[in-house]
Design a protein around this motif. Structure first.
Motif, mmCIF file in Angstrom:
data_model
loop_
_atom_site.group_PDB
_atom_site.id
_atom_site.type_symbol
_atom_site.label_atom_id
_atom_site.label_comp_id
_atom_site.label_asym_id
_atom_site.label_seq_id
_atom_site.Cartn_x
_atom_site.Cartn_y
_atom_site.Cartn_z
ATOM 1 N N GLY A 127 -4.390 0.466 4.411
ATOM 2 C CA GLY A 127 -5.223 0.718 3.234
ATOM 3 C C GLY A 127 -4.633 0.272 1.917
ATOM 4 O O GLY A 127 -5.201 0.550 0.856
ATOM 5 N N TYR A 128 -3.504 -0.459 1.953
ATOM 6 C CA TYR A 128 -2.873 -0.935 0.720
ATOM 7 C C TYR A 128 -3.381 -2.334 0.362
ATOM 8 O O TYR A 128 -3.722 -3.143 1.239
ATOM 9 C CB TYR A 128 -1.354 -0.995 0.871
ATOM 10 N N ASP A 129 -3.395 -2.614 -0.917
ATOM 11 C CA ASP A 129 -3.589 -3.967 -1.443
ATOM 12 C C ASP A 129 -2.185 -4.541 -1.606
ATOM 13 O O ASP A 129 -1.393 -4.037 -2.410
ATOM 14 C CB ASP A 129 -4.314 -3.882 -2.786
ATOM 15 N N THR A 130 -1.829 -5.568 -0.836
ATOM 16 C CA THR A 130 -0.439 -6.025 -0.781
ATOM 17 C C THR A 130 -0.271 -7.396 -1.422
ATOM 18 O O THR A 130 -1.105 -8.286 -1.241
ATOM 19 C CB THR A 130 0.088 -6.059 0.673
ATOM 20 N N TRP A 131 0.836 -7.549 -2.144
ATOM 21 C CA TRP A 131 1.167 -8.794 -2.841
ATOM 22 C C TRP A 131 2.650 -9.104 -2.638
ATOM 23 O O TRP A 131 3.480 -8.198 -2.490
ATOM 24 C CB TRP A 131 0.943 -8.648 -4.344
ATOM 25 N N CYS A 132 2.985 -10.388 -2.684
ATOM 26 C CA CYS A 132 4.370 -10.813 -2.813
ATOM 27 C C CYS A 132 4.403 -12.022 -3.734
ATOM 28 O O CYS A 132 3.365 -12.632 -4.016
ATOM 29 C CB CYS A 132 5.009 -11.135 -1.459
ATOM 30 N N LEU A 133 5.590 -12.357 -4.228
ATOM 31 C CA LEU A 133 5.734 -13.525 -5.088
ATOM 32 C C LEU A 133 6.972 -14.306 -4.702
ATOM 33 O O LEU A 133 7.935 -13.737 -4.171
ATOM 34 C CB LEU A 133 5.828 -13.131 -6.564
#
Length: 323
Positions: free
Chosen positions: A91-97
């Motif tokens: 249920g998370y909105d996940t990001w990486c950079l």
């Protein structure tokens, strides 16, 4: 899903909800220059499939590889290989950079991309992500030098952080056999802005502290993904971790914080981290020793313990009474 995954999985049985990925770009100002930074987002294609929304996670990578091999490795039959997919299905909105000098981000400036530079990258990424998620504070995870980048960012921009998880962190470097060895090559790291990486080096990350903590067949696929993006990486974090510690101040990290330390980690000295933990001013904090794990926790055989620990901290309700 293999049997070991099924036994440990907190995800629903049967077909897994579909996760979709989208690439994003933002820019960091560095003096008169504009530095292009790559971001990758994973979330459920059907938001109703994952239950209640749990917030936005920004994952920050370490010294020796870009973000997507670390957080979004795709291996058939092993959904746990992608940390982003796993948390998206929770249920998370996940990001990486990709920090400057890594992966698909800008590599043109003649800099060694030290910890402070990386914290600036996280700041630029956070501005972009918070515009995309409606201004919600971030759940921030960093590992190794990524923990230093994330910690320094939280020190500078506490108002953007809901909760902070620092994995494989080093504070002063005391009690770190890996850093003691690395210091012997300090002159070499200072002499160049970049250092080469190859398959043997990537394997060494998973065997140098305590062989057996990671399935090396997974490391082969991981190395393929890393080397498809980079054959060299910046030296700045190695210089900082060898010669310039401490680079973060626990007293100035005022957000709720989780310290994650693998039992066999050769960088994160136990007593060093306990001293760091004691100085964290926010009483909403946790120190976790992860059994059977060395430096790279999410790639370990005990990955389920790591994911559970991180999810439990990120989904923990804020205290109603603080005294």
């Amino acid at each position: 899903m293999d049997s070991a995954t099924a036994q440990q999985s907190p995800l629903p049985a049967g077909a897994l909800p579909e996760v979709t990925g989208t690439e994003h770009w933002t820019a960091k100002r560095a003096g008169a220059e504009s530095v292009k930074l790559f971001l990758w987002r994973k979330r459920l294609r059907d938001p109703s499939a994952g239950g209640p929304r749990r917030g936005t996670i920004l994952f920050v990578h370490g010294s020796s590889m870009a973000s997507t091999p670390v957080f979004d490795l795709q291996l058939p039959g092993r959904p746990q290989s992608s940390t982003m997919d796993w948390f998206a299905r929770l249920g998370y909105d996940t990001w990486c950079l990709d920090c400057e000098g890594y992966g698909r981000s800008d590599k043109s400036r003649p800099v060694n991309a030290d910890i402070s530079c990386g914290a600036d990258d996280v700041a630029a990424a956070s501005e972009y992500v918070m515009k995309e998620n409606g201004g919600g504070k971030l759940l921030l995870y960093g590992s190794s030098s990524g923990a230093l980048r994330a910690g320094l960012f939280a020190q500078r921009h506490s108002g953007r952080v809901q909760r902070l998880a620092l994995d494989a962190l080093v504070w002063t470097g005391e009690g770190s056999p890996t850093l003691a060895e690395r210091k012997k090559r300090l002159a070499q790291f200072r002499a160049s802005n970049r250092r080469p990486i190859d398959r043997a080096f990537i394997h060494s990350i998973f065997t140098r502290d305590h062989p057996g903590t990671t399935d090396l067949s997974v490391v082969d696929a991981f190395a393929d993904a890393v080397l498809a993006l980079d054959d060299s990486v910046p030296t700045g974090t190695y210089v900082d971790m060898s010669a310039n510690l401490p680079v973060i101040d626990p007293v100035k990290i005022v957000v709720p914080t989780l310290i994650m330390r693998g039992q066999y980690d050769g960088i994160a000295g136990f007593d060093d981290l306990v001293a760091f933990f004691v100085k964290l001013p926010n009483p909403d904090k946790q120190f976790a020793v992860m059994p059977g794990i060395a430096h790279s926790s999410t790639r370990s055989k005990n990955w389920a313990l790591v994911f559970h620990l991180l999810d439990a901290f990120f989904s923990r309700p804020a205290p109603v009474y603080t005294g």
